[in-house]
Design an enzyme around this catalytic site. Structure first.
Site, mmCIF file in Angstrom:
data_model
loop_
_atom_site.group_PDB
_atom_site.id
_atom_site.type_symbol
_atom_site.label_atom_id
_atom_site.label_comp_id
_atom_site.label_asym_id
_atom_site.label_seq_id
_atom_site.Cartn_x
_atom_site.Cartn_y
_atom_site.Cartn_z
ATOM 1 C CB ALA A 1 -1.934 0.268 13.324
ATOM 2 C CG HIS B 1 23.321 6.738 10.167
ATOM 3 N ND1 HIS B 1 24.128 7.625 9.493
ATOM 4 C CD2 HIS B 1 22.095 6.832 9.602
ATOM 5 C CE1 HIS B 1 23.410 8.242 8.566
ATOM 6 N NE2 HIS B 1 22.175 7.769 8.607
ATOM 7 C CG ASN C 1 -2.295 0.620 0.848
ATOM 8 O OD1 ASN C 1 -2.372 1.474 -0.041
ATOM 9 N ND2 ASN C 1 -3.337 0.227 1.544
HETATM 10 C C1 LIG Z 1 -4.299 -6.004 14.137
HETATM 11 C C2 LIG Z 1 -5.548 -5.436 14.775
HETATM 12 C C3 LIG Z 1 -6.687 -5.464 13.745
HETATM 13 C C4 LIG Z 1 -5.883 -6.315 15.980
HETATM 14 O O1 LIG Z 1 -7.089 -5.878 16.535
HETATM 15 P P1 LIG Z 1 -7.851 -6.758 17.654
HETATM 16 O O2 LIG Z 1 -7.773 -8.198 17.327
HETATM 17 O O3 LIG Z 1 -9.178 -6.153 17.829
HETATM 18 O O4 LIG Z 1 -6.933 -6.559 18.914
HETATM 19 P P2 LIG Z 1 -7.502 -6.066 20.300
HETATM 20 O O5 LIG Z 1 -8.164 -4.747 20.150
HETATM 21 O O6 LIG Z 1 -8.257 -7.198 20.889
HETATM 22 O O7 LIG Z 1 -6.172 -5.820 21.109
HETATM 23 C C5 LIG Z 1 -5.632 -6.727 22.010
HETATM 24 C C6 LIG Z 1 -4.628 -5.965 22.847
HETATM 25 O O8 LIG Z 1 -3.594 -5.470 21.997
HETATM 26 C C7 LIG Z 1 -3.518 -4.054 22.069
HETATM 27 N N1 LIG Z 1 -3.296 -3.546 20.710
HETATM 28 C C8 LIG Z 1 -4.078 -3.757 19.640
HETATM 29 N N2 LIG Z 1 -3.549 -3.154 18.579
HETATM 30 C C9 LIG Z 1 -2.427 -2.548 18.991
HETATM 31 C C10 LIG Z 1 -1.472 -1.759 18.338
HETATM 32 N N3 LIG Z 1 -1.537 -1.510 17.037
HETATM 33 N N4 LIG Z 1 -0.416 -1.320 19.045
HETATM 34 C C11 LIG Z 1 -0.321 -1.580 20.373
HETATM 35 N N5 LIG Z 1 -1.220 -2.335 21.042
HETATM 36 C C12 LIG Z 1 -2.266 -2.802 20.348
HETATM 37 C C13 LIG Z 1 -4.847 -3.606 22.599
HETATM 38 O O9 LIG Z 1 -4.727 -2.382 23.267
HETATM 39 C C14 LIG Z 1 -5.193 -4.738 23.527
HETATM 40 O O10 LIG Z 1 -4.472 -4.598 24.719
HETATM 41 P P3 LIG Z 1 -5.194 -4.899 26.130
HETATM 42 O O11 LIG Z 1 -5.530 -6.383 26.092
HETATM 43 O O12 LIG Z 1 -4.158 -4.546 27.134
HETATM 44 O O13 LIG Z 1 -6.414 -4.041 26.156
HETATM 45 C C15 LIG Z 1 -5.288 -4.000 15.262
HETATM 46 O O14 LIG Z 1 -4.238 -4.075 16.212
HETATM 47 C C16 LIG Z 1 -4.805 -3.060 14.161
HETATM 48 O O15 LIG Z 1 -3.602 -2.880 13.950
HETATM 49 N N6 LIG Z 1 -5.740 -2.425 13.424
HETATM 50 C C17 LIG Z 1 -5.355 -1.571 12.281
HETATM 51 C C18 LIG Z 1 -5.119 -2.458 11.061
HETATM 52 C C19 LIG Z 1 -4.643 -1.641 9.886
HETATM 53 O O16 LIG Z 1 -3.566 -1.071 9.928
HETATM 54 N N7 LIG Z 1 -5.458 -1.634 8.827
HETATM 55 C C20 LIG Z 1 -5.129 -0.922 7.618
HETATM 56 C C21 LIG Z 1 -4.443 -1.845 6.659
HETATM 57 S S1 LIG Z 1 -3.973 -1.059 5.201
#
Ligand SMILES: CC(C)(COP(=O)(O)OP(=O)(O)OC[C@H]1O[C@@H](n2cnc3c(N)ncnc32)[C@H](O)[C@@H]1OP(=O)(O)O)[C@@H](O)C(=O)NCCC(=O)NCCS
Length: 181
Positions: A156, A112, A81
């Protein structure tokens, strides 16, 4: 009348033509590869592009940089992307069916040294592997020497500094496994 090869390319759409043009320095480009926008391709090494790779470079440019001793191998059906930057000074291998979100950074060298007196020196590289079916969320950074196991997802904004086992959800800075998938 257009020659048969040109006519076949034109009929498969401008994104296919753009792929042929922008990826022309690659050692090999698979079938049905598509490019949108204007990626920055700096290939001084070996660039291998699999079948059905899609490079979305319209909102922000995708950069694929391969050094003279570098190899960047992108497998089949990989989605890259916009805003993503991949720098291969030694070796980066991206497996089949991987998806890279917007503004992902993957680099196999730190570029570096830490010591201020040697800051302009380039340290050793270490290869990166994304096994098959890996999904990197937006703004994930993958640092040198890391292998991300097959089927894993990185949330993310994470910075991946150590290997992630297969079929794991990892997130955070540094990225840690949150649960198995
Ligand atoms: C991968 C993803 C979908 C997982 O979501 P999920 O399965 O709903 O995960 P949860 O919300 O259950 O999170 C579980 C734990 O991880 C943590 N967590 C989730 N995503 C996180 C992140 N990106 N960074 C840090 N911590 C994260 C949550 O805070 C939670 O912690 P807790 O148990 O202490 O509350 C989500 O993390 C994510 O990155 N979404 C964006 C995806 C993206 O970039 N899409 C565009 C693609 S082009």
């Amino acid at each position: 009348m257009l020659p048969a090869t040109v006519s076949k390319l034109v009929s498969s759409g401008p994104a296919a033509l753009r792929a042929r043009w922008y990826l022309r320095s690659a050692a090999s480009v698979g079938s049905r590869v598509r490019v949108w926008g204007n990626p920055a391709i700096f290939n001084y090494g070996t660039l291998i592009i699999g079948d059905r790779v899609r490079v979305v470079s319209h909102v922000a440019r995708v950069e694929l940089a391969v050094g003279s001793a570098g190899r960047l191998e992108i497998g089949n059906n990989v989605y890259i992307n916009y805003g993503t930057s991949i720098g291969a000074t030694q070796s980066i291998r991206i497996g089949d069916n991987c998806s890279l979100g917007c503004h992902v950074i993957i680099m196999d060298n730190d570029f570096h040294e830490l010591d201020p007196k040697r800051r302009n020196e380039v340290p050793p590289s270490s290869p990166i592997v994304l096994e098959n079916d890996v999904w990197l969320g937006v703004r994930v950074t993958v640092l040198r020497g890391v292998t991300i196991g097959a089927g894993s997802v990185v949330g993310a904004g994470s910075v991946v500094t150590r290997d992630i086992p297969p079929r794991s959800l990892a997130a955070g800075v540094p990225a840690k496994v949150i649960r198995a998938l």
